[in-house]
Enzyme design. Structure first.
Site, PDB file in Angstrom:
ATOM      1  N   LYS A   1       0.838  -1.206   0.000  1.00 19.08           N
ATOM      2  CA  LYS A   1       0.000   0.000   0.000  1.00 19.08           C
ATOM      3  C   LYS A   1       0.871   1.254   0.000  1.00 19.08           C
ATOM      4  O   LYS A   1       2.053   1.192   0.346  1.00 19.08           O
ATOM      5  CB  LYS A   1      -0.905  -0.026   1.232  1.00 19.08           C
ATOM      6  CG  LYS A   1      -0.129  -0.114   2.541  1.00 19.08           C
ATOM      7  CD  LYS A   1      -1.016  -0.467   3.715  1.00 19.08           C
ATOM      8  CE  LYS A   1      -0.191  -0.611   4.974  1.00 19.08           C
ATOM      9  NZ  LYS A   1      -1.004  -0.971   6.136  1.00 19.08           N
TER      10      LYS A   1
ATOM     11  N   TYR B   1      13.950  30.996   7.618  1.00 18.20           N
ATOM     12  CA  TYR B   1      12.687  31.637   7.978  1.00 18.20           C
ATOM     13  C   TYR B   1      12.588  31.782   9.485  1.00 18.20           C
ATOM     14  O   TYR B   1      12.940  30.858  10.237  1.00 18.20           O
ATOM     15  CB  TYR B   1      11.514  30.786   7.488  1.00 18.20           C
ATOM     16  CG  TYR B   1      11.298  30.872   5.994  1.00 18.20           C
ATOM     17  CD1 TYR B   1      10.867  32.050   5.393  1.00 18.20           C
ATOM     18  CD2 TYR B   1      11.528  29.755   5.193  1.00 18.20           C
ATOM     19  CE1 TYR B   1      10.668  32.113   4.020  1.00 18.20           C
ATOM     20  CE2 TYR B   1      11.331  29.810   3.815  1.00 18.20           C
ATOM     21  CZ  TYR B   1      10.897  30.999   3.241  1.00 18.20           C
ATOM     22  OH  TYR B   1      10.702  31.059   1.893  1.00 18.20           O
TER      23      TYR B   1
END
Ligand SMILES: *Cc1c(COP(=O)(O)O)cnc(C)c1O
Length: 373
Positions: A40, A266
């Site tokens: 998956k 940042y």
């Protein structure tokens, strides 16, 4: 156009280690037990096509997916073996389940009847597995009310073929006792099945994930469903360690000297406290490097472990390479994996980021080419 996948940043995958991890699952579960590798989420981010070609020669019984599109993808890849859809399927996808001959796991009589209608509409007999909720709580017929559903669920139906019975363990990586408790609940359901309802070729019973396959192989039954261990993720403390399969690398793209007080990234959450040397790596959270590793993560550069400094950006991450010789644009930094004696494991990274290896692997984005060795 020539594209070099190792130019900027990439995921390296060791196919030999993947196969050896599979071999260790087989060893623990026993030679009679069939293996349903869980592929998956694009095989936990490694790339389902390559994982399937790597493992198919080892003879898995089938493949486990979570969604119908994942099953469709495998059929597109010409996979002919059984494909079990291990999560509940929305009702309007059931006809596709039948058409593609996927094997759904069914959690309620309503869902079973919807599958029956879909099979009648398509005109193909559908094979299905009965999912029992033994404590996970997110899918499955409730073990506690078995009397209310067992006879209706297992009664023969012309367009359906009942193939298996399964449950999913909630704490196999932490607690062996919970595995026994869930097994007892499943055994209570098994006891209630009318022998006349069992398919002539027997019932496939499957319970164990990776952690369960090592901690409680006595419950391997017919099939085991390993995932994370195959791909190099740990299965709990005190348990066997898989071989590392996935490593993540990025190029240094810029190096600068930083004077004391120089600010970084940042929010300027970091500033140089002494003369430092900063190297910018061409990888960021847009590649799947968790932003939670800002000012906490590490990388290996020229074999040395160096800290992530400042906030991780979408595209780049800065490490402090003060005192590391010969760092230049083009040097390779390893975010997960080994260089010389240095090693940063998948589970180290996950722990530092406050998550689990599964989320790190499935979070690696398409921006990173998968390079197989
Ligand atoms: C994902 C999954 C597995 C595999 O679990 P791992 O912990 O990765 O080994 C097994 N069974 C089901 C139903 C799953 O959804």
């Amino acid at each position: 156009m020539s594209t070099n996948p190792t130019r900027r940043a990439w995921v390296q995958i060791d196919g030999g280690a993947l196969r050896r991890n599979y071999g260790r699952i087989v060893e623990s579960a026993g030679p009679e037990v069939r293996i349903l590798p869980m592929v998956k989420a694009d095989a936990y981010g490694l790339g389902v096509a390559d994982v399937v070609s790597c493992l198919a020669p080892l003879g898995p019984w089938g493949w486990g997916v979570a969604t119908v599109p994942e099953g469709a993808r495998l059929r597109d890849l010409a996979v002919e073996r059984p494909i079990v859809v291990c999560s509940p399927v929305p009702p309007d996808e059931l006809e596709e389940v039948v058409r593609l001959e996927l094997q759904p796991t069914i959690s309620s009589l309503e869902a079973l009847e919807a599958l029956e209608r879909a099979a009648s509409t398509v005109g193909v007999r559908a094979t299905w597995h009965l999912d029992v909720d033994t404590g996970m709580g997110r899918s499955g017929f409730d073990f506690g009310s078995v009397d209310a559903w067992i006879d209706a669920a297992t009664a023969p139906r012309e367009v359906l073929r009942w193939a298996g019975l399964c449950t999913h363990l909630h704490s196999a990586d932490e607690d062996a006792q919970s595995i026994h408790a869930q097994w007892e609940r499943l055994a209570g359901v098994l006891d209630r099945i009318d022998p006349g309802a069992v398919p002539a070729d027997g019932l496939l019973v499957h319970v164990l994930n990776s952690a369960g396959a090592f901690r409680a192989p006595e419950y391997a039954c017919s099939v085991v469903r390993p995932g994370i261990f195959l791909y190099g993720g740990g299965i709990g403390s005190g348990q066997p360690e898989p071989e590392p399969v996935v490593s993540v690398h990025a190029r240094v793209v810029h190096v600068r000297d930083a004077e004391p007080g120089a600010t970084l990234g940042y929010g300027s959450t970091y500033s140089a406290s002494r003369p430092e040397r900063w190297a910018t790596l061409s990888i960021g959270y847009g590649d799947g490097l968790p932003r939670a590793l800002s000012n906490r993560g590490a990388a290996l550069v020229n074999g040395r472990r160096v800290p992530v400094v400042g906030r991780i950006s979408m595209d780049v991450t800065v490490v402090d390479v003060s005192g590391v010789e010969d760092v230049a644009a083009g040097s390779v930094a390893t975010l997960i994996g080994s260089q010389d004696d240095g090693r940063i494991t998948l589970d180290d990274v996950a722990g530092r980021a406050g998550t689990i290896g599964y989320e790190i692997l499935t979070g690696l984005t398409d921006r990173l080419p998968r390079v197989w060795t």
